[in-house]
Design an enzyme around this catalytic site. Structure first.
Site, PDB file in Angstrom:
ATOM      1  N   GLY A 142       0.773  -1.239   0.000  1.00 52.48           N
ATOM      2  CA  GLY A 142       0.000   0.000   0.000  1.00 52.48           C
ATOM      3  C   GLY A 142       0.799   1.280   0.000  1.00 52.48           C
ATOM      4  O   GLY A 142       0.317   2.313   0.471  1.00 52.48           O
TER       5      GLY A 142
ATOM      6  N   ASN B 150       1.502   3.193  -2.530  1.00 51.42           N
ATOM      7  CA  ASN B 150       0.827   4.190  -3.358  1.00 51.42           C
ATOM      8  C   ASN B 150      -0.412   4.747  -2.660  1.00 51.42           C
ATOM      9  O   ASN B 150      -0.730   5.933  -2.790  1.00 51.42           O
ATOM     10  CB  ASN B 150       0.452   3.584  -4.710  1.00 51.42           C
ATOM     11  CG  ASN B 150       1.633   3.534  -5.657  1.00 51.42           C
ATOM     12  OD1 ASN B 150       2.174   4.558  -6.048  1.00 51.42           O
ATOM     13  ND2 ASN B 150       2.059   2.337  -6.009  1.00 51.42           N
TER      14      ASN B 150
ATOM     15  N   MET C 296      -4.134  -6.887  -7.415  1.00 55.86           N
ATOM     16  CA  MET C 296      -3.694  -8.060  -8.170  1.00 55.86           C
ATOM     17  C   MET C 296      -4.874  -8.915  -8.643  1.00 55.86           C
ATOM     18  O   MET C 296      -4.849 -10.140  -8.565  1.00 55.86           O
ATOM     19  CB  MET C 296      -2.745  -8.907  -7.316  1.00 55.86           C
ATOM     20  CG  MET C 296      -1.575  -8.132  -6.740  1.00 55.86           C
ATOM     21  SD  MET C 296      -0.633  -7.235  -7.996  1.00 55.86           S
ATOM     22  CE  MET C 296       0.115  -8.607  -8.870  1.00 55.86           C
ATOM     23  N   ARG C 297      -5.896  -8.256  -9.136  1.00 55.77           N
ATOM     24  CA  ARG C 297      -7.065  -8.948  -9.668  1.00 55.77           C
ATOM     25  C   ARG C 297      -7.450  -8.321 -11.006  1.00 55.77           C
ATOM     26  O   ARG C 297      -7.276  -7.108 -11.203  1.00 55.77           O
ATOM     27  CB  ARG C 297      -8.271  -8.849  -8.716  1.00 55.77           C
ATOM     28  CG  ARG C 297      -7.999  -9.321  -7.300  1.00 55.77           C
ATOM     29  CD  ARG C 297      -7.733 -10.800  -7.220  1.00 55.77           C
ATOM     30  NE  ARG C 297      -8.848 -11.583  -7.741  1.00 55.77           N
ATOM     31  CZ  ARG C 297      -8.796 -12.894  -7.931  1.00 55.77           C
ATOM     32  NH1 ARG C 297      -7.675 -13.552  -7.693  1.00 55.77           N
ATOM     33  NH2 ARG C 297      -9.848 -13.545  -8.381  1.00 55.77           N
TER      34      ARG C 297
ATOM     35  N   ASN D 236      -5.713   2.351 -13.374  1.00 56.21           N
ATOM     36  CA  ASN D 236      -4.782   1.333 -12.883  1.00 56.21           C
ATOM     37  C   ASN D 236      -3.357   1.862 -12.963  1.00 56.21           C
ATOM     38  O   ASN D 236      -3.005   2.610 -13.872  1.00 56.21           O
ATOM     39  CB  ASN D 236      -4.904   0.062 -13.721  1.00 56.21           C
ATOM     40  CG  ASN D 236      -3.957  -1.034 -13.246  1.00 56.21           C
ATOM     41  OD1 ASN D 236      -3.932  -1.378 -12.062  1.00 56.21           O
ATOM     42  ND2 ASN D 236      -3.176  -1.586 -14.143  1.00 56.21           N
TER      43      ASN D 236
ATOM     44  N   HIS E 117       0.436   0.533 -13.345  1.00 57.34           N
ATOM     45  CA  HIS E 117       1.153  -0.670 -13.780  1.00 57.34           C
ATOM     46  C   HIS E 117       2.648  -0.380 -13.853  1.00 57.34           C
ATOM     47  O   HIS E 117       3.063   0.649 -14.396  1.00 57.34           O
ATOM     48  CB  HIS E 117       0.649  -1.120 -15.152  1.00 57.34           C
ATOM     49  CG  HIS E 117       1.240  -2.411 -15.610  1.00 57.34           C
ATOM     50  ND1 HIS E 117       0.852  -3.635 -15.092  1.00 57.34           N
ATOM     51  CD2 HIS E 117       2.207  -2.685 -16.526  1.00 57.34           C
ATOM     52  CE1 HIS E 117       1.547  -4.597 -15.675  1.00 57.34           C
ATOM     53  NE2 HIS E 117       2.382  -4.045 -16.538  1.00 57.34           N
TER      54      HIS E 117
END
Length: 210
Positions: A28, A30, A106-107, A123, A125
């Site tokens: 966590g 971010n 992670m989904r 998102n 990445h």
């Protein structure tokens, strides 16, 4: 008799903060960077809720430290990805979330979530998309022998790690890099471009409402 009128200045109300919901699966960092930026007045946003899917994820402790509501939705307790995302949507709506931020989530998002928040799921990445999509992007970059990698903030679509790009940052790959050292340097840029992307979204919302 003449009377003089005085103009009363019009004071415009401050723009309403962008209401964010964060999805996270791990440490966590971010999430913490967003909370810090909001607390410092750097972002016109508010963290409505954190949703996490791993019971041991440290991000839940970060939410507690920042006094932000957190909800554990363990994906293992749902019969399908769609039913899991339906529970996520229900929770996000209950907390009045306008935009969804996947920060170390992670989904894979299903249409259940994406249609509930069309073009409003972003998102983060750890690669310069479209390179190195999917899991283990940092390891993919090292295995490919590239000299530059980085990170990307993008709008989530049904195609994995695709969708319009909002912000990117390049990070050099050093000869002595390991996955841990490279990921640490990428994370520094992740914090920066995530705040940049959300600031841009907030500015657009303000222009639209004017």
């Amino acid at each position: 008799m003449l009377t003089m009128s005085r103009e009363v200045p019009v004071v415009s109300a401050a723009p309403r903060p962008l209401r964010l919901g964060v999805l996270a699966s791990g440490n966590g960092s971010n999430f913490a960077a967003l909370a810090e930026a909001i607390a410092q007045g750097e972002l016109p946003a508010q963290l409505q809720v954190l949703i996490y899917n791993n019971p041991d994820a440290f991000v839940a402790e970060r939410a507690k430290q920042w006094q932000i509501p957190s909800v554990l939705l363990n994906h293992r307790h749902y019969p399908s990805r769609e039913s899991f995302d339906a529970a996520i949507v229900e929770t996000l709506k209950a907390y009045g979330v306008e935009w969804v931020v996947m920060a170390g989530w992670m989904r894979i998002a299903t249409p259940v979530l994406l249609r509930a928040y069309p073009q409003r799921v972003i998102n983060l990445h750890p690669s310069l998309l479209p390179s190195f999509r999917g899991l283990h992007a940092v390891e993919q970059a090292l295995a490919a022998g590239v000299k530059i990698t980085g990170c990307t903030v993008h709008i989530v679509t049904e195609e994995l790690d695709s969708g319009p790009i909002l912000a990117q940052a390049a990070v050099p790959v050093l000869p002595e890099d390991t996955p841990a050292t490279l990921h640490a340097r990428i994370q520094v840029q992740e914090h920066r471009i995530l705040k940049l992307a959300i600031s841009h979204i907030a500015a657009q919302q303000i222009q639209t409402s004017c």
